[in-house]
Design an enzyme around this catalytic site. Structure first.
Site, PDB file in Angstrom:
ATOM      1  N   MET A  40       3.578   7.048  -1.854  1.00  0.00           N
ATOM      2  CA  MET A  40       4.924   7.347  -2.337  1.00  0.00           C
ATOM      3  C   MET A  40       4.922   7.797  -3.794  1.00  0.00           C
ATOM      4  SD  MET A  40       7.445   7.290  -0.310  1.00  0.00           S
ATOM      5  CE  MET A  40       7.573   5.921   0.807  1.00  0.00           C
TER       6      MET A  40
ATOM      7  N   PHE B  17       0.811  -1.226   0.000  1.00  0.00           N
ATOM      8  CA  PHE B  17       0.000   0.000   0.000  1.00  0.00           C
ATOM      9  C   PHE B  17       0.839   1.269   0.000  1.00  0.00           C
ATOM     10  CE2 PHE B  17      -0.016   2.339   4.017  1.00  0.00           C
ATOM     11  CZ  PHE B  17       0.754   1.518   4.818  1.00  0.00           C
ATOM     12  N   LYS B  18       2.112   1.166   0.374  1.00  0.00           N
ATOM     13  CA  LYS B  18       2.926   2.378   0.467  1.00  0.00           C
ATOM     14  C   LYS B  18       3.082   3.081  -0.879  1.00  0.00           C
ATOM     15  CE  LYS B  18       5.040   1.425   4.858  1.00  0.00           C
ATOM     16  NZ  LYS B  18       4.518   0.054   5.141  1.00  0.00           N
ATOM     17  N   ASP B  19       2.898   2.333  -1.979  1.00  0.00           N
ATOM     18  CA  ASP B  19       2.927   2.982  -3.294  1.00  0.00           C
ATOM     19  C   ASP B  19       1.851   4.072  -3.401  1.00  0.00           C
ATOM     20  OD1 ASP B  19       4.996   1.396  -4.398  1.00  0.00           O
ATOM     21  OD2 ASP B  19       3.564  -0.179  -4.929  1.00  0.00           O
TER      22      ASP B  19
END
Ligand SMILES: *Cc1c(COP(=O)(O)O)cnc(C)c1O
Length: 469
Positions: free
Chosen positions: A117, A112-114
């Site tokens: 980011m 999920f960090k995409d």
């Protein structure tokens, strides 16, 4: 919209002033001076928007120093089907009536960090270009942050990335994902310690203001406000998909480590999104669950950080947690400074009052739960058997706690924080099968690696940066 620090520094800053910053100068975290609230008409209008349009609307409420047309172009460039795999960007995966996963992990690094980011990469390149400046990003990762940052920043003009990770503690897939990047602006540093050691080095370097300025050091850790803001968007997007009318309430369960993801849910709820409960799910590193159960916050040292099969949650100091405590303590910055500064330093813990404790669930909707390796394995099996859906270990921590916390009549949305392909060993243990992997990543582990191993040493990390900028 202006920003202040959770530790009492009331100097008001604009979004682009804090975009490239980590901690505030007084050691606190940035928050908006007030949360914008959404009226019923706005919520109704937003229901029909695409993800990129919704992101533009939400970001616009918090960013007044980027022209609207530019911001619109940035969100349109970021949230595309080409990058995130579907037109909805974060589609729901229904499990049964009243229970669904929110698919947040279809970006380039399968976690999920995409979501945040990729936006940060675009914002950084835009703002640095506008100022004619360059930036050296220093970050710490237990796996997913680092790869998401590197994939968002690779090849970006004016940006270099120095990413610290705990040597040998990430999954082979995660290591390969980061270390296989050959872009000259990406530098992997494997530190011979745990994640908290990496995070402490980043803090120490950032606290050396002369070095920070001289080397133009910035951060992409989850304390970055822009990242948190980007994450607010998918709470709205998920809500609109899960409901037919704005009269409905839903709850979210969020697999948590640094408290960034669920803090974005808190912000969405403060804005007026009809969220009933925010369920914080931890693994065996349950410092957050302990706080929500007892009102005592007791971060643990690196030596008490357990290595688990949901490694991206192996965190014992929840770096974003201070933001929620600031709101819980009615934005008393002096008290936050005392608790997170002196009290933690001298006593190793702090405790809030009974009245404040009552407000955690009553006013803010927070509850919690924890999960163990056995729970994860059992939950992965049950989810596969019952729904035919393969989930990763972090999402399994979430689903386990969600099933225990769900209330009749309130839809429960569980944030899927990574794809199972990233944590293949645990999936094989649970299901006896190798989780499917996108074809483009088939040969990932056999690609050449670029990484430097360093001891737990602030000085050696500084030296490495100096030699490479
Ligand atoms: C980062 C991460 C988490 C924890 O998110 P926080 O924002 O730190 O609470 C959970 N699951 C996965 C897969 C992650 O990468």
């Amino acid at each position: 919209m202006k920003y202040l620090s959770t530790r009492g520094d009331k100097t008001e800053r604009h979004f682009c002033d804090i975009l490239l910053e980590g901690l505030a100068p007084d050691g606190g975290l940035y928050l908006p001076t007030a949360y914008p609230t959404i009226d019923a008409a706005t919520l109704a209008r937003w229901r029909g928007l695409s993800y990129a349009e919704l992101a533009f609307e939400i970001l616009s409420l918090y960013i007044d120093d980027i022209p609207a047309a530019d911001l619109k172009a940035i969100t349109a460039r970021t949230y595309t089907e080409a990058v995130f795999g579907t037109p909805q960007i974060t589609p729901l995966k229904p499990l049964e009536p009243g229970l669904a996963l929110v698919a947040l992990s279809n970006g380039p690094t399968l976690a999920f960090k995409d979501m945040a980011m990729q936006l940060l990469g675009q914002l950084f390149e835009y703002e640095l270009g506008r100022r004619g400046e360059t930036l050296n990003i220093l970050g710490a990762t237990s796996g997913d942050t680092g790869s998401a940052a590197e994939y968002a920043m690779r090849g970006k003009a004016g940006i270099q990335v120095f990413m610290l990770s705990p040597h040998g503690r990430m999954s082979p897939f995660q290591q390969a994902q980061m270390f296989s990047l050959q872009d000259p602006n990406i530098h992997n540093i494997a530190v011979q310690g745990v994640f908290d050691d990496c995070q402490d080095i980043v803090k120490a370097v950032s606290n050396d203001l002369a070095f920070k300025r001289g080397q133009r050091i910035g951060t992409v850790n989850s304390i970055n406000w822009a990242r948190l803001l980007a994450q607010v968007v998918y709470y709205f997007a998920a809500y609109f998909q899960a409901t037919k009318s704005d009269a409905e309430r839903v709850s979210f369960t969020v697999p948590s480590g640094n408290f960034g993801n669920v803090c974005a849910g808190h912000v969405a709820r403060m804005m007026g999104l009809p969220i009933d409960q925010l369920v914080v799910a931890t693994n065996e590193n349950d410092v957050l669950d302990e706080f929500f159960r007892t009102g005592v916050y007791r971060p643990r040292g690196a030596e008490h950080t357990l290595e688990t099969s949901s490694p991206s949650m192996d965190i014992s100091k929840a770096s974003n947690f201070e933001r929620f405590v600031f709101d819980l303590l009615e934005r008393d910055g002096e008290r936050v400074k005392r608790l997170f500064g002196e009290e933690l330093a001298t006593r190793g813990f702090f405790e809030i009052t009974a009245e404040e404790r009552a407000r955690i669930a009553g006013q803010y909707g927070f509850v919690s739960g924890r999960s163990t390796h056995e729970d994860r394995i059992a939950t992965i099996r049950e989810c596969h058997a019952q729904y035919g859906v393969v989930i990763d270990t972090h999402t399994a921590d979430g689903l386990k706690v969600a099933l225990a916390r769900r209330q009749p009549g309130v839809t429960m949305l569980v944030l899927e924080t990574a794809l199972p392909a990233k944590f293949a060993a645990s999936i094989e243990e649970a299901l006896g099968l190798v989780p499917p992997r996108p074809v483009a990543l088939a040969d990932l582990e056999s690609r050449p690696k670029r990484v430097t191993v360093l001891p737990v040493s602030v000085d050696q990390v500084k030296q490495f940066i100096v030699e490479h900028v």
